[in-house]
Design an enzyme around this catalytic site. Structure first.
Site, PDB file in Angstrom:
ATOM      1  N   CYS A  92       0.877  -1.074  -0.010  1.00  0.00           N
ATOM      2  CA  CYS A  92       0.018   0.019   0.127  1.00  0.00           C
ATOM      3  C   CYS A  92       0.917   1.341   0.043  1.00  0.00           C
ATOM      4  O   CYS A  92       0.681   2.292  -0.689  1.00  0.00           O
ATOM      5  CB  CYS A  92      -0.921  -0.012   1.281  1.00  0.00           C
ATOM      6  SG  CYS A  92      -2.041   1.458   1.364  1.00  0.00           S
ATOM      7  N   CYS A 188      -6.298  -2.298   7.573  1.00  0.00           N
ATOM      8  CA  CYS A 188      -7.577  -1.405   7.588  1.00  0.00           C
ATOM      9  C   CYS A 188      -8.830  -1.816   6.836  1.00  0.00           C
ATOM     10  O   CYS A 188      -9.867  -1.614   7.165  1.00  0.00           O
ATOM     11  CB  CYS A 188      -6.931  -0.122   6.697  1.00  0.00           C
ATOM     12  SG  CYS A 188      -6.611  -0.420   5.101  1.00  0.00           S
TER      13      CYS A 188
END
Length: 342
Positions: A92, A188
């Protein structure tokens, strides 16, 4: 901006220093409306917008759901299918935050990307060097080890010299709604759920044999994706001493277990090496290596061969898991790292 206290204060510090700032938030993929991504839930978007309003800076939301799903989430799932223990934060940071986000920020006129990560950047002889944060408990240099000079020349890390409580204190003084937002250690996109449940909804479980190192069959496992190297709980076997996951044999779909004495390893192979400076350290550089985000670094040596790079450590490590990052340090300087292969 993520709707959390760290990015809020990072923005405030830059505004206070006279920088021209705008806020940019990523809208990332989630497992569904009942499990919103904790980096960009509707409440987080609202909170980030309120912080931007108090700072009187523009605020934009970038829809990155598809890119995040394709590059990060799908890679996470396929990694477990291949018997790995992937760390999606690394991908990410490299591909979404310092890739897609930085590219979009540039189109909006930004010269730098500032984040709420806890790490230090220093410029020496025209090169940027990455260091651990002063607050070692919050240090995030491990997950920034995937960055290089191209990204770091355009990066600002305003929180590197602050501890978490000071950050919250600043946020309270400024009246930010994010000041006391609780922290989460979960990935997340799990939305507060368990990663095993997440994988079970997307992968067909394939039970297989649980073996000891001698090849004796001890029981049946529910699927290799439910286990990681060093795991003790949840194996489902009772015996005279606790058993740990020693290895995952994907070809045989076998889970290898054994007592703690069989768990430690003193060498492993790494791939996809990235050096922050652009070049590997000299052979004389005293290295330490960190093999998980929250494990301590230990003394290490690199051995480079034509087809691979091996890491040798002084004392056996019990949590060397293929798919995780091995990150190298010279004292507090993060030199870079690579993915553990085998």
């Amino acid at each position: 901006m993520s709707g959390g206290v760290d990015s809020s204060v990072a923005a405030a510090l830059l505004v206070d220093s006279g920088e021209k700032v705008f806020g940019l938030m990523l809208r990332l993929w989630s497992a569904g409306p009942e499990r919103p991504n904790r980096c960009c839930s509707p409440r987080d978007v609202s909170n980030a917008r309120k912080v931007a309003g108090r700072l009187r800076i523009p605020f934009y939301v970038l829809d990155a759901k598809d890119e995040f799903k394709n590059r990060v989430v799908d890679s996470f799932i396929s990694g477990y299918a291949d018997g790995l223990t992937p760390n999606p934060c690394l991908r990410c940071n490299r591909e979404i935050r310092w890739g897609l986000l930085l590219e979009h920020a540039t189109k909006l006129g930004a010269t730098h990307l500032a984040t709420g990560h806890y790490a230090l950047l220093r410029r020496t002889n025209g090169h940027y060097r990455l260091y651990r944060a002063l607050d070692r408990r919050k240090d995030q240099s491990y997950v920034l080890s995937v960055l290089g000079q191209k990204q770091l020349t355009r990066t600002l890390l305003p929180l590197g010299e602050l501890d978490k409580e000071k950050v919250r204190e600043i946020a309270r003084d400024l009246g930010f709604v994010t000041a006391d937002r609780p922290e989460s250690q979960d990935l997340c996109f799990l939305g507060g759920g368990d990663y095993r449940t997440f994988l079970a909804e997307r992968m067909e479980a394939t039970p297989g044999a649980i073996l000891d190192k001698q090849g004796n069959s001890l029981a049946t496992h529910s699927g290799l994706e439910n286990f990681t190297i060093g795991q003790r709980k949840g194996i489902g076997i009772s015996g005279p001493e606790p058993l740990y996951v020693i290895d995952k044999d994907v070809k045989r779909n076998a889970l290898i277990v054994g007592p703690r004495a069989e768990l430690g390893r003193t060498h492993f192979t790494v791939r996809e090496l990235n050096w922050v400076s652009g070049s590997p350290p000299s052979g004389e550089t005293p290295l330490t290596v960190q093999v998980r985000y929250r494990t301590p670094a230990v003394s290490a040596q690199l051995e480079t061969f034509q087809d691979r790079t091996e890491v040798v450590v002084e004392k056996p490590l019990t949590h060397i898991a293929p798919g995780q990052a091995a990150v190298f340090y010279d004292k507090d300087e993060c030199l870079g790292g690579g993915l553990i292969s085998r």
